[in-house]
Design an enzyme around this catalytic site. Structure first.
Site, PDB file in Angstrom:
ATOM      1  N   GLU A   1     -21.750 -95.753  59.344  1.00  0.00           N
ATOM      2  CA  GLU A   1     -20.569 -94.933  59.040  1.00  0.00           C
ATOM      3  C   GLU A   1     -19.502 -95.803  58.367  1.00  0.00           C
ATOM      4  O   GLU A   1     -19.466 -97.022  58.553  1.00  0.00           O
ATOM      5  CB  GLU A   1     -20.095 -94.332  60.368  1.00  0.00           C
ATOM      6  CG  GLU A   1     -19.152 -93.195  60.380  1.00  0.00           C
ATOM      7  CD  GLU A   1     -19.121 -92.149  59.301  1.00  0.00           C
ATOM      8  OE1 GLU A   1     -19.305 -92.458  58.112  1.00  0.00           O
ATOM      9  OE2 GLU A   1     -18.809 -91.001  59.648  1.00  0.00           O
ATOM     10  N   ASP A   2     -18.686 -95.166  57.554  1.00  0.00           N
ATOM     11  CA  ASP A   2     -17.593 -95.900  56.921  1.00  0.00           C
ATOM     12  C   ASP A   2     -16.430 -96.104  57.892  1.00  0.00           C
ATOM     13  O   ASP A   2     -15.868 -97.188  57.994  1.00  0.00           O
ATOM     14  CB  ASP A   2     -17.119 -95.197  55.630  1.00  0.00           C
ATOM     15  CG  ASP A   2     -16.796 -93.718  55.825  1.00  0.00           C
ATOM     16  OD1 ASP A   2     -16.963 -93.179  56.948  1.00  0.00           O
ATOM     17  OD2 ASP A   2     -16.386 -93.073  54.832  1.00  0.00           O
TER      18      ASP A   2
ATOM     19  N   ASP B   1     -12.710 -92.114  63.340  1.00  0.00           N
ATOM     20  CA  ASP B   1     -11.321 -91.814  63.689  1.00  0.00           C
ATOM     21  C   ASP B   1     -11.336 -91.032  65.005  1.00  0.00           C
ATOM     22  O   ASP B   1     -11.408 -91.622  66.076  1.00  0.00           O
ATOM     23  CB  ASP B   1     -10.687 -91.041  62.534  1.00  0.00           C
ATOM     24  CG  ASP B   1      -9.216 -90.739  62.751  1.00  0.00           C
ATOM     25  OD1 ASP B   1      -8.609 -91.341  63.649  1.00  0.00           O
ATOM     26  OD2 ASP B   1      -8.668 -89.891  62.017  1.00  0.00           O
TER      27      ASP B   1
ATOM     28  N   PHE C   1      -4.044 -93.862  56.842  1.00  0.00           N
ATOM     29  CA  PHE C   1      -5.080 -93.306  55.969  1.00  0.00           C
ATOM     30  C   PHE C   1      -5.465 -94.334  54.919  1.00  0.00           C
ATOM     31  O   PHE C   1      -4.649 -94.747  54.109  1.00  0.00           O
ATOM     32  CB  PHE C   1      -4.623 -92.007  55.310  1.00  0.00           C
ATOM     33  CG  PHE C   1      -5.779 -91.272  54.709  1.00  0.00           C
ATOM     34  CD1 PHE C   1      -6.610 -90.491  55.501  1.00  0.00           C
ATOM     35  CD2 PHE C   1      -6.088 -91.405  53.361  1.00  0.00           C
ATOM     36  CE1 PHE C   1      -7.716 -89.843  54.962  1.00  0.00           C
ATOM     37  CE2 PHE C   1      -7.190 -90.766  52.807  1.00  0.00           C
ATOM     38  CZ  PHE C   1      -8.003 -89.979  53.611  1.00  0.00           C
TER      39      PHE C   1
ATOM     40  N   ARG D   1     -13.270 -94.033  46.013  1.00  0.00           N
ATOM     41  CA  ARG D   1     -14.431 -94.614  46.714  1.00  0.00           C
ATOM     42  C   ARG D   1     -14.909 -95.895  46.039  1.00  0.00           C
ATOM     43  O   ARG D   1     -15.554 -96.725  46.647  1.00  0.00           O
ATOM     44  CB  ARG D   1     -15.610 -93.626  46.699  1.00  0.00           C
ATOM     45  CG  ARG D   1     -15.386 -92.354  47.495  1.00  0.00           C
ATOM     46  CD  ARG D   1     -16.710 -91.596  47.577  1.00  0.00           C
ATOM     47  NE  ARG D   1     -16.559 -90.208  47.980  1.00  0.00           N
ATOM     48  CZ  ARG D   1     -16.492 -89.786  49.230  1.00  0.00           C
ATOM     49  NH1 ARG D   1     -16.536 -90.645  50.227  1.00  0.00           N
ATOM     50  NH2 ARG D   1     -16.374 -88.498  49.508  1.00  0.00           N
TER      51      ARG D   1
HETATM   52  P1  IMP Z   1     -13.594 -88.368  62.599  1.00  0.00           P
HETATM   53  O1  IMP Z   1     -14.467 -87.179  62.816  1.00  0.00           O
HETATM   54  O2  IMP Z   1     -12.153 -88.057  62.868  1.00  0.00           O
HETATM   55  O3  IMP Z   1     -14.047 -89.599  63.359  1.00  0.00           O
HETATM   56  O4  IMP Z   1     -13.621 -88.669  61.064  1.00  0.00           O
HETATM   57  C1  IMP Z   1     -14.617 -89.403  60.469  1.00  0.00           C
HETATM   58  C2  IMP Z   1     -14.682 -89.128  58.983  1.00  0.00           C
HETATM   59  O5  IMP Z   1     -13.411 -88.753  58.453  1.00  0.00           O
HETATM   60  C3  IMP Z   1     -15.074 -90.371  58.252  1.00  0.00           C
HETATM   61  O6  IMP Z   1     -16.470 -90.430  58.052  1.00  0.00           O
HETATM   62  C4  IMP Z   1     -14.320 -90.243  56.947  1.00  0.00           C
HETATM   63  O7  IMP Z   1     -15.094 -89.519  56.020  1.00  0.00           O
HETATM   64  C5  IMP Z   1     -13.103 -89.436  57.287  1.00  0.00           C
HETATM   65  N1  IMP Z   1     -11.914 -90.289  57.505  1.00  0.00           N
HETATM   66  C6  IMP Z   1     -11.318 -90.599  58.677  1.00  0.00           C
HETATM   67  N2  IMP Z   1     -10.263 -91.405  58.497  1.00  0.00           N
HETATM   68  C7  IMP Z   1     -10.208 -91.650  57.174  1.00  0.00           C
HETATM   69  C8  IMP Z   1      -9.333 -92.454  56.350  1.00  0.00           C
HETATM   70  O8  IMP Z   1      -8.400 -93.139  56.778  1.00  0.00           O
HETATM   71  N3  IMP Z   1      -9.598 -92.440  55.006  1.00  0.00           N
HETATM   72  C9  IMP Z   1     -10.617 -91.723  54.455  1.00  0.00           C
HETATM   73  N4  IMP Z   1     -11.458 -90.968  55.192  1.00  0.00           N
HETATM   74  C10 IMP Z   1     -11.249 -90.927  56.530  1.00  0.00           C
HETATM   75 MG    MG Z   2     -17.489 -90.088  56.219  1.00  0.00          MG
END
Ligand code: IMP
Ligand code: MG
Length: 179
Positions: A97-98, A101, A151, A164
């Site tokens: 995963e990148d 959050d 962000f 990206r």
């Molecule tokens: P989560 O479900 O809140 O953990 O979000 C995960 C996904 O949200 C990641 O795979 C990203 O695609 C996107 N995401 C969360 N935070 C960021 C950020 O700071 N920048 C860009 N994409 C984000």
């Molecule tokens: Mg993602």
């Protein structure tokens, strides 16, 4: 510095160095397991490409595409946009995963993959925003960097599909998403 970036959090060399460290650890832990690395599209692609250079054991890779975000807000909903091509039954899975959050995206992905009865599932994430975590029990085994709740863009991470392609991770200027 690029005009849309407020602050460079991680430069390219830091990302490369950390990917190598993670690759070395993953190599030693998966040496005799032939893991399948599953990248979550599209954000994981640059990190996956960097990481696998340093994984020195037999491995396979595949990709899964889900969506959960629009703009900078998490919706908490996950849609499968494109499924895996391989059968993961009985296999050792490493999700790539990148960024994590809230953890809601990955929780849904893990629930889905568990139904297919892999032998194990672990997570490697380039970035961890643990202040934003809603799913507290979601603890990635391998973390590149823990970062503050801002962000970020670059090295796969986007804002509305842009940025990206940056080779570093930066904090997006608020004026860009206020527009
Ligand atoms: P989560 O479900 O809140 O953990 O979000 C995960 C996904 O949200 C990641 O795979 C990203 O695609 C996107 N995401 C969360 N935070 C960021 C950020 O700071 N920048 C860009 N994409 C984000
Ligand atoms: Mg993602």
């Amino acid at each position: 510095m690029d005009y849309f970036v407020e602050e460079v959090l991680l430069n390219h060399q830091q990302i490369v160095d950390r990917s190598k460290e993670l690759g070395d650890i993953i190599t030693s832990e998966y040496k005799f397991k032939t893991p399948i690395l599953i990248g979550l599209l599209k954000g994981s692609v640059p990190f996956m490409a960097e990481l696998i250079k340093y994984i020195d054991c037999p491995m396979e890779m595949d990709f899964l595409k889900v969506s959960s975000y629009s703009g900078t807000e998490s919706t908490g909903r996950v849609n499968i946009k494109s499924d895996l091509a391989v059968d993961i039954f009985g296999r050792d899975i490493l999700i790539v995963e990148d960024i994590i959050d809230s953890g809601l995206t990955l929780m849904k992905v893990i629930e889905l993959l568990k139904e297919r009865k892999p032998k194990s599932i672990e997570i490697v994430t380039l970035l961890d925003k643990n202040e934003g975590r809603i799913v507290k029990e979601l603890i990635p085994k391998y973390i590149g960097f823990s970062i503050p709740n801002k962000f970020v863009i670059g090295f796969g991470l986007d804002y509305n599909e842009l940025y990206r392609n940056l080779d570093y991770i930066g904090v997006l200027k608020p004026s860009i998403y206020m527009k």
